[in-house]
Enzyme design. Structure first.
Site, PDB file in Angstrom:
ATOM      1  N   GLU A 220     -14.072   1.511  14.009  1.00  0.00           N
ATOM      2  CA  GLU A 220     -14.769   1.979  12.806  1.00  0.00           C
ATOM      3  C   GLU A 220     -15.720   0.930  12.231  1.00  0.00           C
ATOM      4  O   GLU A 220     -16.871   1.211  11.963  1.00  0.00           O
ATOM      5  CB  GLU A 220     -13.761   2.422  11.744  1.00  0.00           C
ATOM      6  N   HIS A 236       5.043  -3.191  31.497  1.00  0.00           N
ATOM      7  CA  HIS A 236       5.417  -2.149  32.448  1.00  0.00           C
ATOM      8  C   HIS A 236       4.269  -1.210  32.769  1.00  0.00           C
ATOM      9  O   HIS A 236       4.459  -0.206  33.443  1.00  0.00           O
ATOM     10  CB  HIS A 236       6.620  -1.367  31.898  1.00  0.00           C
ATOM     11  N   LYS A 330     -15.787  15.869  10.503  1.00  0.00           N
ATOM     12  CA  LYS A 330     -15.114  16.501   9.354  1.00  0.00           C
ATOM     13  C   LYS A 330     -15.865  17.743   8.898  1.00  0.00           C
ATOM     14  O   LYS A 330     -15.287  18.665   8.340  1.00  0.00           O
ATOM     15  CB  LYS A 330     -15.008  15.517   8.184  1.00  0.00           C
TER      16      LYS A 330
HETATM   17  O1  PA5 Z   1     -11.297   4.857   7.513  1.00  0.00           O
HETATM   18  C1  PA5 Z   1     -11.801   5.965   7.449  1.00  0.00           C
HETATM   19  O2  PA5 Z   1     -12.846   6.194   6.817  1.00  0.00           O
HETATM   20  C2  PA5 Z   1     -11.126   7.144   8.141  1.00  0.00           C
HETATM   21  O3  PA5 Z   1     -10.267   6.711   9.155  1.00  0.00           O
HETATM   22  C3  PA5 Z   1     -10.380   8.009   7.110  1.00  0.00           C
HETATM   23  O4  PA5 Z   1      -9.300   7.299   6.577  1.00  0.00           O
HETATM   24  C4  PA5 Z   1      -9.892   9.307   7.752  1.00  0.00           C
HETATM   25  O5  PA5 Z   1     -10.993  10.060   8.199  1.00  0.00           O
HETATM   26  C5  PA5 Z   1      -9.068  10.170   6.789  1.00  0.00           C
HETATM   27  O6  PA5 Z   1      -9.736  10.366   5.580  1.00  0.00           O
HETATM   28  P1  PA5 Z   1      -8.949  10.111   4.216  1.00  0.00           P
HETATM   29  O7  PA5 Z   1      -8.445   8.701   4.258  1.00  0.00           O
HETATM   30  O8  PA5 Z   1      -9.932  10.343   3.134  1.00  0.00           O
HETATM   31  O9  PA5 Z   1      -7.819  11.113   4.217  1.00  0.00           O
END
Ligand code: PA5
Length: 332
Positions: A220, A236, A330
């Site tokens: 990310e 393993h 999303k």
């Molecule tokens: O870090 C991020 O932006 C994502 O991994 C979000 O956490 C994920 O899409 C879930 O969204 P939210 O945390 O708003 O539930």
């Protein structure tokens, strides 16, 4: 970078706020199990909580990432529903399942539908501060979950490790922060060393959630493909990747998270793993965790990874905060 630098103070603030939340209808007795429902950055606090309490907790702690809760979840299962935005569809579906199965439920969110539904149903809602990236809200997310779990009788003794953990984080920050030069900054060094390779992150069981967090943060924040595994399981299977075709093996980089309290048997095996891997894969890097208690060791290791992922994004010319592709999915 400012959010990362504020990590230790945010942990303390999160505890202070979480102590004040009214637990309402949730019984403070002994639940049969704890399930933490969340996706992506909002699921990480649950995995770290499980790793921390692995030795103390007498009940299973499971993280559920998806639309549905496990079949065993019933009115004796404590369910924590975590969504930073409060609008993630998988998490909202898990919330509906938990309430319709009669589970005691607490929610953790900065707002959105989850906050609204919690208030309509009179459920305790631990508010996360708005305006952050979900994954960067980890101090609030993790310490709200931990405080709630302690207050609801999931554990008690391990809480004594919190002060040491925050002290280790404060000290460690001086090495990791932007103003600290690369020569003495383990996170900047890690980012430079990873650039151009595909990192696979490994660690002993205490760092299982942390290794996973590294790989998702590299994805990310660093916009980099990454994988993860944990010892001894990786002995393993993952060790076989050294036999991959040269052009593939050469592009891999193993990042090994080292525990200062590692036992002799595991330490010997990890050395063996490194020796085998270094004869074939691109490079092997080590990250050192600090502290004595499990929590300090877990959070210090995680802190280096969070910083390194942001440095890696910047080094590659990206904004570590952006999540365009996640948002695109999303929207479907
Ligand atoms: O870090 C991020 O932006 C994502 O991994 C979000 O956490 C994920 O899409 C879930 O969204 P939210 O945390 O708003 O539930």
């Amino acid at each position: 970078m400012e959010v990362l630098a504020g990590f230790p103070e945010d942990c303390a603030k999160a505890i202070e706020e979480a102590e004040k939340v009214d637990l309402g209808p949730v019984p403070t007795g002994n639940p049969d199990s704890l399930v933490v429902a969340g996706m992506g950055g909002s699921a990480v606090g649950g995995t770290i909580l499980g790793d921390w309490l692995q030795e103390e907790s007498r009940i299973p702690i499971q993280v559920s990432r998806g639309y549905h809760l496990p079949g065993y979840v019933n009115e004796d299962t404590l369910v924590f529903v975590v969504s930073y935005s409060g609008n993630t569809e998988e998490t909202l579906s898990a919330f509906q399942e938990a309430t319709s199965r009669g589970c005691p439920v607490a929610t953790f969110t900065s707002g959105g539908t989850l906050a609204r539904l919690s208030s309509e149903r009179g459920l305790p809602c631990f508010r996360l501060p708005p305006g952050m990236r979900p994954r960067a809200a980890l101090p609030y997310q993790f310490f709200s979950l931990a405080t709630a779990a302690r207050r609801l009788g999931v554990f008690s003794e391990a809480w004594g490790e919190v002060d040491e953990a925050l002290e280790v984080l404060r000290d460690f920050r001086e090495m990791l922060r932007v103003g600290s030069p690369t020569s003495s900054n383990p996170a900047k060094r890690l980012a430079y060393d990873i650039k151009g390779y595909v990192p696979f992150v490994y660690g002993p069981p205490i760092f299982r959630g942390v290794a996973y967090r590294y790989s998702t943060q590299f994805n990310e924040n660093g916009k980099t493909p990454a994988g993860w595994g944990y010892f001894p399981e990786a002995f393993h299977n993952a060790v076989m990747t050294r036999e991959a075709p040269k052009e593939i093996a050469g592009s891999l980089c193993a990042v090994i998270i080292m525990d200062p309290m590692e036992g002799e048997i595991m330490a010997k095996k990890i050395e063996g793993f490194k020796k085998l891997m270094e004869s074939s894969i691109g490079r092997i890097l080590e990250v050192q965790a600090y502290g004595t208690g499990r929590l300090a060791r877990i959070l210090s290791a995680q802190y280096v990874g969070d910083y390194a992922s942001a440095y890696l994004g910047l080094l590659q010319g990206f904004d570590p905060s952006s999540t365009d592709s996640i948002e695109a999915l999303k929207g479907i």
